[in-house]
Write an enzyme that holds these catalytic residues in place. Structure first.
Site, short mmCIF file in Angstrom:
data_model
loop_
_atom_site.label_atom_id
_atom_site.label_comp_id
_atom_site.label_asym_id
_atom_site.label_seq_id
_atom_site.Cartn_x
_atom_site.Cartn_y
_atom_site.Cartn_z
N GLY A 96 -17.12 -38.83 31.73
CA GLY A 96 -18.53 -38.99 32.08
C GLY A 96 -19.30 -39.64 30.95
N CYS A 97 -20.58 -39.34 30.85
CA CYS A 97 -21.42 -39.92 29.79
C CYS A 97 -20.81 -39.65 28.44
CB CYS A 97 -22.83 -39.34 29.86
SG CYS A 97 -23.93 -39.97 28.58
N PHE A 98 -20.60 -40.72 27.65
CA PHE A 98 -19.81 -40.54 26.44
C PHE A 98 -20.51 -39.80 25.31
CE2 PHE A 98 -20.61 -45.40 26.25
CZ PHE A 98 -21.89 -45.26 25.77
#
Length: 218
Positions: A96-98
């Site tokens: 997902g969002c890093f």
């Protein structure tokens, strides 16, 4: 290495938030040792130490919070030499969002360095807008440089799955982030990592055979 890097360490990661129970507190001057002045350290009955912030005829104001409690710290660090540079290894994971995933790996003992970016697409230098379109084949990823003497690749795989939780069963989604650019995966650097990643997924899959884990391994 050799290049200064500026970073901000949040209050939560540094000395924690301020605790109003620890100060500032006013103590009647009559109860304070004679001769106390601003800047002194005072020992408390509970064993803690408190800074003296001010002294007047009526009261002594003390604070047992750390001087940097509640503050974000800006730091400039220069890495002169990578520890165990000859034996460091690299892992690449997506979850997902890093940004949140990167922080989890930064906190893992044995991880030397992290970087965020995009993996698995054909374009070596994609733009953020292109990746968000979902047409480039990239996914948001974290590159992890680690010391295998201190942390195993298996542990790094487990950390990803722990972070994913129930999202491990979701295709192209982590939390509210949806699309192929948010798919989760383990992208091996060599056959040994590939075998380990597959073993980890197989082990976790046995715990819930009714639902397929969507985390890709390549």
């Amino acid at each position: 290495i050799g290049e200064p890097e500026t970073m901000t360490v949040s209050a939560e990661q540094a000395f924690g938030p301020r605790d109003a129970r620890l100060g500032p507190l006013k103590v009647p001057a009559a109860n304070a040792p004679a001769g106390m002045k601003t800047g002194d350290m005072a020992g408390l009955s509970n064993g803690m130490m408190a800074r003296v912030l001010s002294v007047d005829a009526e009261a002594v104001t003390i604070d047992a919070n750390h001087v940097y409690a509640g503050e974000d710290l800006d730091m400039t660090v220069t890495l002169l030499e990578a520890p165990n540079a000859d034996s460091l290894e690299t892992a690449t994971v997506a979850g997902g969002c890093f940004w949140g995933l990167e922080l989890a790996y930064q906190r893992e003992p044995g991880v030397v360095k992290t970087a965020v970016g995009y993996a698995q697409g054909a374009d070596p230098a994609p733009t953020y807008e292109a990746v968000c379109s979902g047409t480039t084949g990239h996914t948001e990823a974290v590159r992890v440089v680690y010391d295998p003497a201190r942390v195993s690749f298996e542990r790094l795989c487990d950390l990803l799955l722990d972070r994913l939780g129930e999202n491990r069963y979701a295709l192209n989604r982590v939390g509210n982030d949806q699309g192929t650019q948010y798919r989760h995966g383990i992208y091996a650097h060599g056959e040994a990592q590939l075998a380990t990643a597959r073993d980890v997924i197989a082990r976790e899959q046995q715990r819930d055979a009714d639902r397929s884990i969507a985390t890709e391994v390549e």
